[in-house]
Structures are given as C-alpha cells and as structure tokens.
Design a protein around this motif. Sequence first.
Motif, PDB file in Angstrom:
ATOM      1  N   ILE A  87       0.860  -1.180   0.000  1.00 48.64           N
ATOM      2  CA  ILE A  87       0.000   0.000   0.000  1.00 48.64           C
ATOM      3  C   ILE A  87       0.897   1.231   0.000  1.00 48.64           C
ATOM      4  CG2 ILE A  87      -1.756   1.320   1.237  1.00 48.64           C
ATOM      5  CD1 ILE A  87      -2.778  -1.315   0.061  1.00 48.64           C
ATOM      6  N   VAL A  88       0.816   2.002  -1.070  1.00 46.95           N
ATOM      7  CA  VAL A  88       1.597   3.231  -1.192  1.00 46.95           C
ATOM      8  C   VAL A  88       0.674   4.418  -0.949  1.00 46.95           C
ATOM      9  CG1 VAL A  88       3.121   4.598  -2.660  1.00 46.95           C
ATOM     10  CG2 VAL A  88       3.087   2.102  -2.881  1.00 46.95           C
ATOM     11  N   ARG A  89       1.023   5.221   0.030  1.00 44.99           N
ATOM     12  CA  ARG A  89       0.211   6.384   0.395  1.00 44.99           C
ATOM     13  C   ARG A  89       0.178   7.405  -0.745  1.00 44.99           C
ATOM     14  NH1 ARG A  89       2.825   7.861   6.216  1.00 44.99           N
ATOM     15  NH2 ARG A  89       3.260   9.714   4.983  1.00 44.99           N
ATOM     16  N   PRO A  90      -0.758   8.339  -0.716  1.00 50.72           N
ATOM     17  CA  PRO A  90      -0.817   9.356  -1.769  1.00 50.72           C
ATOM     18  C   PRO A  90       0.430  10.221  -1.892  1.00 50.72           C
ATOM     19  CG  PRO A  90      -2.917   9.235  -0.641  1.00 50.72           C
ATOM     20  CD  PRO A  90      -1.974   8.369   0.138  1.00 50.72           C
ATOM     21  N   ASP A  91       1.268  10.264  -0.841  1.00 50.80           N
ATOM     22  CA  ASP A  91       2.506  11.040  -0.930  1.00 50.80           C
ATOM     23  C   ASP A  91       3.696  10.202  -1.382  1.00 50.80           C
ATOM     24  OD1 ASP A  91       2.804   9.537   1.356  1.00 50.80           O
ATOM     25  OD2 ASP A  91       3.130  11.227   2.714  1.00 50.80           O
ATOM     26  N   GLY A  92       3.455   8.939  -1.773  1.00 52.46           N
ATOM     27  CA  GLY A  92       4.511   8.104  -2.302  1.00 52.46           C
ATOM     28  C   GLY A  92       5.241   7.269  -1.276  1.00 52.46           C
ATOM     29  N   TYR A  93       4.841   7.354  -0.002  1.00 51.73           N
ATOM     30  CA  TYR A  93       5.484   6.576   1.058  1.00 51.73           C
ATOM     31  C   TYR A  93       4.717   5.275   1.297  1.00 51.73           C
ATOM     32  CZ  TYR A  93       8.701  10.339   1.981  1.00 51.73           C
ATOM     33  OH  TYR A  93       9.707  11.265   1.845  1.00 51.73           O
ATOM     34  N   ILE A  94       5.462   4.233   1.676  1.00 48.88           N
ATOM     35  CA  ILE A  94       4.852   2.929   1.887  1.00 48.88           C
ATOM     36  C   ILE A  94       4.088   2.942   3.203  1.00 48.88           C
ATOM     37  CG2 ILE A  94       5.269   0.450   2.148  1.00 48.88           C
ATOM     38  CD1 ILE A  94       7.900   0.896   0.575  1.00 48.88           C
ATOM     39  N   GLY A  95       2.773   2.712   3.122  1.00 49.53           N
ATOM     40  CA  GLY A  95       1.930   2.721   4.313  1.00 49.53           C
ATOM     41  C   GLY A  95       1.938   1.403   5.040  1.00 49.53           C
ATOM     42  N   THR A  96       1.889   0.324   4.293  1.00 51.58           N
ATOM     43  CA  THR A  96       1.941  -0.995   4.898  1.00 51.58           C
ATOM     44  C   THR A  96       2.199  -2.030   3.816  1.00 51.58           C
ATOM     45  OG1 THR A  96       0.860  -2.508   6.472  1.00 51.58           O
ATOM     46  CG2 THR A  96      -0.520  -1.583   4.724  1.00 51.58           C
ATOM     47  N   VAL A  97       2.585  -3.217   4.257  1.00 48.26           N
ATOM     48  CA  VAL A  97       2.790  -4.376   3.397  1.00 48.26           C
ATOM     49  C   VAL A  97       2.087  -5.556   4.056  1.00 48.26           C
ATOM     50  CG1 VAL A  97       4.499  -5.975   2.437  1.00 48.26           C
ATOM     51  CG2 VAL A  97       5.030  -3.543   2.580  1.00 48.26           C
ATOM     52  N   VAL A  98       1.376  -6.360   3.256  1.00 49.10           N
ATOM     53  CA  VAL A  98       0.728  -7.560   3.794  1.00 49.10           C
ATOM     54  C   VAL A  98       0.954  -8.709   2.832  1.00 49.10           C
ATOM     55  CG1 VAL A  98      -1.073  -6.224   4.983  1.00 49.10           C
ATOM     56  CG2 VAL A  98      -1.511  -7.128   2.692  1.00 49.10           C
ATOM     57  N   PRO A  99       0.869  -9.950   3.327  1.00 49.32           N
ATOM     58  CA  PRO A  99       0.923 -11.089   2.413  1.00 49.32           C
ATOM     59  C   PRO A  99      -0.323 -11.122   1.532  1.00 49.32           C
ATOM     60  CG  PRO A  99       0.396 -11.821   4.628  1.00 49.32           C
ATOM     61  CD  PRO A  99       0.734 -10.370   4.736  1.00 49.32           C
ATOM     62  N   LEU A 100      -0.311 -11.965   0.519  1.00 46.62           N
ATOM     63  CA  LEU A 100      -1.415 -11.998  -0.429  1.00 46.62           C
ATOM     64  C   LEU A 100      -2.718 -12.485   0.196  1.00 46.62           C
ATOM     65  CD1 LEU A 100      -1.666 -11.114  -3.318  1.00 46.62           C
ATOM     66  CD2 LEU A 100      -1.196 -13.441  -4.063  1.00 46.62           C
ATOM     67  N   ASP A 101      -2.621 -13.106   1.356  1.00 43.78           N
ATOM     68  CA  ASP A 101      -3.843 -13.499   2.070  1.00 43.78           C
ATOM     69  C   ASP A 101      -4.153 -12.512   3.200  1.00 43.78           C
ATOM     70  OD1 ASP A 101      -1.812 -14.100   3.814  1.00 43.78           O
ATOM     71  OD2 ASP A 101      -2.311 -16.232   4.033  1.00 43.78           O
ATOM     72  N   GLY A 102      -3.689 -11.264   3.045  1.00 43.37           N
ATOM     73  CA  GLY A 102      -3.820 -10.277   4.120  1.00 43.37           C
ATOM     74  C   GLY A 102      -4.903  -9.243   3.904  1.00 43.37           C
ATOM     75  N   ALA A 103      -5.983  -9.596   3.202  1.00 42.61           N
ATOM     76  CA  ALA A 103      -7.052  -8.611   2.978  1.00 42.61           C
ATOM     77  C   ALA A 103      -7.653  -8.125   4.290  1.00 42.61           C
ATOM     78  CB  ALA A 103      -8.137  -9.220   2.091  1.00 42.61           C
ATOM     79  N   ALA A 104      -7.778  -9.002   5.271  1.00 42.72           N
ATOM     80  CA  ALA A 104      -8.347  -8.614   6.565  1.00 42.72           C
ATOM     81  C   ALA A 104      -7.465  -7.582   7.253  1.00 42.72           C
ATOM     82  CB  ALA A 104      -8.522  -9.832   7.455  1.00 42.72           C
ATOM     83  N   ALA A 105      -6.146  -7.733   7.120  1.00 41.73           N
ATOM     84  CA  ALA A 105      -5.221  -6.761   7.714  1.00 41.73           C
ATOM     85  C   ALA A 105      -5.354  -5.391   7.048  1.00 41.73           C
ATOM     86  CB  ALA A 105      -3.786  -7.269   7.601  1.00 41.73           C
ATOM     87  N   LEU A 106      -5.640  -5.381   5.752  1.00 43.33           N
ATOM     88  CA  LEU A 106      -5.843  -4.107   5.068  1.00 43.33           C
ATOM     89  C   LEU A 106      -7.160  -3.473   5.478  1.00 43.33           C
ATOM     90  CD1 LEU A 106      -4.454  -4.845   1.485  1.00 43.33           C
ATOM     91  CD2 LEU A 106      -3.343  -3.685   3.403  1.00 43.33           C
ATOM     92  N   ASN A 107      -8.173  -4.288   5.756  1.00 39.50           N
ATOM     93  CA  ASN A 107      -9.418  -3.744   6.308  1.00 39.50           C
ATOM     94  C   ASN A 107      -9.136  -3.000   7.612  1.00 39.50           C
ATOM     95  OD1 ASN A 107     -10.700  -5.028   4.197  1.00 39.50           O
ATOM     96  ND2 ASN A 107     -11.520  -6.705   5.442  1.00 39.50           N
ATOM     97  N   GLU A 108      -8.312  -3.603   8.465  1.00 39.96           N
ATOM     98  CA  GLU A 108      -7.957  -2.985   9.744  1.00 39.96           C
ATOM     99  C   GLU A 108      -7.132  -1.713   9.528  1.00 39.96           C
ATOM    100  OE1 GLU A 108      -5.931  -5.752  12.241  1.00 39.96           O
ATOM    101  OE2 GLU A 108      -7.391  -7.356  11.912  1.00 39.96           O
ATOM    102  N   TYR A 109      -6.207  -1.775   8.585  1.00 44.03           N
ATOM    103  CA  TYR A 109      -5.341  -0.615   8.323  1.00 44.03           C
ATOM    104  C   TYR A 109      -6.173   0.598   7.950  1.00 44.03           C
ATOM    105  CZ  TYR A 109      -2.052   2.352   5.711  1.00 44.03           C
ATOM    106  OH  TYR A 109      -1.317   3.414   5.238  1.00 44.03           O
ATOM    107  N   PHE A 110      -7.044   0.466   6.974  1.00 40.39           N
ATOM    108  CA  PHE A 110      -7.831   1.616   6.529  1.00 40.39           C
ATOM    109  C   PHE A 110      -8.883   2.025   7.550  1.00 40.39           C
ATOM    110  CE2 PHE A 110      -6.037   0.217   2.456  1.00 40.39           C
ATOM    111  CZ  PHE A 110      -5.525   1.421   2.012  1.00 40.39           C
ATOM    112  N   ALA A 111      -9.355   1.079   8.343  1.00 37.43           N
ATOM    113  CA  ALA A 111     -10.321   1.416   9.393  1.00 37.43           C
ATOM    114  C   ALA A 111      -9.692   2.319  10.451  1.00 37.43           C
ATOM    115  CB  ALA A 111     -10.855   0.152  10.045  1.00 37.43           C
ATOM    116  N   GLY A 112      -8.351   2.342  10.527  1.00 40.84           N
ATOM    117  CA  GLY A 112      -7.662   3.124  11.539  1.00 40.84           C
ATOM    118  C   GLY A 112      -7.718   4.618  11.315  1.00 40.84           C
ATOM    119  N   PHE A 113      -8.070   5.057  10.093  1.00 44.52           N
ATOM    120  CA  PHE A 113      -8.088   6.503   9.858  1.00 44.52           C
ATOM    121  C   PHE A 113      -9.135   6.944   8.834  1.00 44.52           C
ATOM    122  CE2 PHE A 113      -4.989   4.559   7.047  1.00 44.52           C
ATOM    123  CZ  PHE A 113      -5.226   5.140   5.816  1.00 44.52           C
ATOM    124  N   MET A 114      -9.749   6.009   8.121  1.00 45.76           N
ATOM    125  CA  MET A 114     -10.694   6.412   7.082  1.00 45.76           C
ATOM    126  C   MET A 114     -12.140   6.202   7.507  1.00 45.76           C
ATOM    127  SD  MET A 114      -8.961   5.497   3.405  1.00 45.76           S
ATOM    128  CE  MET A 114     -10.226   6.447   2.549  1.00 45.76           C
TER     129      MET A 114
END
Length: 623
Positions: free
Chosen positions: A590-617
């Motif tokens: 996940i690359v943030r809009p400013d070009g910095y890496i926000g997070t990395v997850v394995p290919l089975d990490g969709a749930a972790a990305l749900n948590e990541y975006f829930a933290g601020f969006m």
Amino acid sequence: MVVAGQSKVSTVDVLISGAGPAGLMAANALARAGVSVRIVDKKFEKVEAGQADGIQPRTIEVFQSYGLAHRLLEEGNQIYYSAFYDPTPEGGIARSGRACRVLKNKPEADLSGSRYTYSITLHQGAIESIFLDSMAKEGVHVERSVQPAALSLSEDESELEDPDSYPVKVVLHNWDASGEAETEIVRAKYMLGSDGAHSWVRKELGFTMDGEQTNYVWGVVDTVPITNFPDIRNRCLIHSLHGSMMVVPREGDVVRFYTQLSDEDAQEVLNVKGRVDMTKWSPEKLLEIGKRQLYPYEVTFPEDKLSWWTLYIIGQRVASAYSKNNRIFIAGDACHTHSPKAGQGMNASMNDTHNLAWKLAYVLRGWANRSLLQTYEFERRKYAQDLIDFDRKWSKLFSGKPRTEQNKDGVSHEEMIKAYETFNGFTSGTGIRYAPSPITDTRFQHVAGNLAIGMRMPSQVIVRVADARPFDLQDLLPSDTRFKVVIFTGDLNIESRKAKLEEFVSQATEKSGFLTQYGCRSKMSAGWSEVFEVLPVLIGKKETLEYTDVPSALRPHWSKVFVDDVAVSGTEGGKAYSSYGISPEGAVIIVRPDGYIGTVVPLDGAAALNEYFAGFMKPGLLA
C-alpha cells in the motif's frame, strides 16, 4: 498607512499565508485535489533572484509525481560530483578527492538511492514559477500585497470537530500603492502558515522556536566568475587557511559562493543583539575573501555579473508545535531553520506540505477522520529534529578549522568523506523514514524484506503486459490523492497462487472489504477508482502472458497490468521482486498518496488491510 472601506466577509476551505516554496507546494497540491484554497503573500512580487536554489533527488521524485519534473530538469543545472579541497603547506588549496551521489560498493538490495543520481540547482524564483503556472491551470493565483492582521480560532470543541464548520477567522489587509488597505474577514476551515522564519502565524499561535544559534557567520554571492579553478561546475567543499567555502554551480554560467567570515570579520558585522548588520559589509568584501580561499587558482568577478548576495548566522531550531487543534498548521521555515550547507531548507519545506496536502484533502472530502491530520506533526516534526541533529554535525565539520601540521585536531578529509557517505541517504531525501502510526503499519515488514515501511516507494522498472512497454514504477504512483494498491501476484500459472489471488480479490471487494468499504465514494464514480489505484505485478514472461490472466476486478483497463520481466531492450527490468525482497508467494504494497509505503501484507492479508484503513478512514456509500 490607513485601513479604508468596509470589511467584506468570505469563506474558504484552506487559507495559506506565505507564497514561498512550502506554500506554493500546498496550494498547487490542494488545487489539483479540488480543494477550495486561497494563498496570500505580503510581498508585492515573487522572488526573482537568489534565495534557496538546491533540489535534492527525493524532491525531484516528488516533482515528477506531480508531472512537474520535466521543467525542473530543463531549466536547472544538474550536479553529479562533490569535490573536496584541503589546505597545502604552501598556503593554497588542493583537491583531495571527488564523490558522487551513487556510492561505490553499495549492496544491490540497498534501495535508498534515487532514480535521479544528481541534485539540481535553480534559483527559487524559477522554482516558484513552476508551481505558479501549474496552479494557474486550476484557477488559483497568489494574492500579493495581502497580509493577515488578526487571527483567532474557535474554542468550541463541537465547532472544531464539525467537518462543515469554519472555526478559523483571519482579518486580511490588502494594501494598494497609495498605502491604503481594504479589510477582509476570511473564515476558513483550515489555515496554513508558510510565512518564513519570522512567521507571523507561528507567533500568533504562541509557538516557540527551540534550539541554538552558532557564532558562524557566512556570506553568499551569486555571480558569473572568470576562473581557472577546475571544479567550478562541481559542488565544492573547501577548507582553506583563510576559512571554509562552498561552491555551487547554478543554471547557465551562474555560480554561488558560500564564504565563511573569520571570527574578527564576524564580530564586525554583528550588532549588539547578535544579528547581522548588512550595512557593515559588502559583496565585494566577500569576493575578496573568496579569492584568498581559492588560491592558487585565479578568479575574477565582473561587477555586472553579481546578481544577489546576503549574510547569515547558522542556527538550528524547531518549532515547539506544528499545529493548533489540527486546524491551523505551520510549515517550512516557519517551523524549522538550519544552515544551507546540505541543501535541505527548501526541500524540507516543500516536503512538509507535500505530506500535509493529501491529508487535508481526505478530511475535507469526508473520506478520513480528523485524527489523520495528527500524523503531519508526528511525521514532519520528528524529521525536522533529525535534520537539525544532522545539520549541527555537518555544519561543525564544514565550519571547523582544517587539519594541518600546525592544527592536528582540525577536520580531516577522511572525516568529511565519511560524513558525506554516512549522511548521503538523509541529504538526498531518500533515506527519510516515518515511524509507525495509523498510516504506517509495520506488522508485516518481513513480507517485503528489502522495502522499508515508512519510506518512499523506491524505483524499479516493470513491463506492461498488454504492449510490453517498460515503466518506472514511481511513474505509476502520481500524487493524485489516491492510495496505490500494488499487488505482487506471483506466477498465476501456478494454480494455488491464482486461487490465493482470487480469494484476495473476493475478500477485498466484498461489502466489508477495504476496496468497497472505503473506495466507493459517490454514485457517479465507477467502483473504487476515485480512492484506490490497483496495479497487479505478475511473475512470468512478457512473450506469453496475457493481461486477461488477472481477475477482471483488478484490471479496469488493459493498461493496468504489469509483469516483473526484462524490457524488450534487454537493459532494464526484471528485478522488482528480488530487489524488494518479495518471495514468489506474492505481497500487497500500500503506497500512500505522498509516495510513502503505508503498509505491506501477504497476499492473504485482505483482513489486515481492512484494519489498516479502518484506523483513519471513514466508510463510503456502500458500507
């Protein structure tokens, strides 16, 4: 001066005070994001000569992300080498070595380097013009001879948290040539003070500048010399028996000379308050010192070629805070000051507001919680403190007496080279790393072992599957306020990996999945493309792959599917997985809009990305 007329009242989403590089970066980014923005400046006209002039490699990448680098590269001077000079027993100077941005013996896995192996020098006025012309296309112009006269912020907590409120009140004075001013009351949702080292906004907020001031006084002259000095078109760091000097070639034939005054000369130009009195000195005196420092090389300075000069004292300070209730912010010189020796001032300032702009856009659109704005001070103030620590060490080395037979404790060439190499990632801007926060999640760092979560996404060449065209990955990550979801799929000819990718797609696109929950923002938009840009990167050969091999949800257009393969030219590409430390099992970056890496997850990490975006969006329409 007289204030005349009845005050008019207006509203705006973001009011910016100060139209230097930091303010213009913010205004341009916000205007392109569709934000209602105004930018005012007390100066009658923009800078035309002198001031800041150095653009470091990371900042060139940022300009490229806005589509502005081409003009910077065309108009600016490119500096590849730094030359080091030390005193000789005969009383002159001699070159002790040269070094370039691309350091020798760097391991291939070290991705801190930039695709740009040089820095650029171009006077501040030309750099500001790049922003001004870009802003004009969005209908935004600097309002000059306008300055704030009063500032207040609501103390009502409910109003501060209300996304539709205008809690910032600013009284503006618009001065005309006769000395009269029209008064305007502006109510803004947010305000940015990018009004320089003597920031009026910072003082109104009661923030202090904490740090220290040295006794080193330096002079700066921009001119076109006539000389036999062999490194006049390289950046030079010179230690001489007559003091230290830095030579910086600029656009055209212009050269900037930074000259250190002796202790005696420094006392002559300082007033009783310890400030520089420019009336006690002249550019001719600086140039005479420069001639002695460059001996045995000859140099003359034609009188009609001198375009700008100044004196300054080296000081290193950081503001006590960067924000008031996350409604009024300061950026650039308003919140950090340091020496120009490493060429960081303008770069740090512009990257401050590059960091802030997308966050303001997300909150103003209602896409993110206001807590997202807290990460601006969290990230950029820590960077400024690190910059001050570095600057203190570098300035001490550069301004210190050189090591000679008579001065065994002086600064040696080896110390300068070691410091240059040690701090290369910092000075280039590519080594900046933001600490863990809601937008920088390092839990799965091991999935991409050679990437650093919190650092900018480094450059690699990948190939578009549909037509075999090579692309630098950074060019696929423009600063368009979207998060980039770079999916390293692995080899989809392996059934188990294809099944894993399809499961990721299923989880990411279901109602509770991050693509749907946070991406679908308006009834008029197609899917999640307003918030997310999805870029699959496959393993395989361009000759045999089809872009249709990727699940249809990940390829809204034929141009969005790539492979990590060597380009047709055979000279680039094919190293993304190995360079980033990603296994054939794949990963999602996940690359943030400013070009910095926000997070990395394995290919089975969709749930972790749900948590990541829930933290601020905030969820979108379909949630």
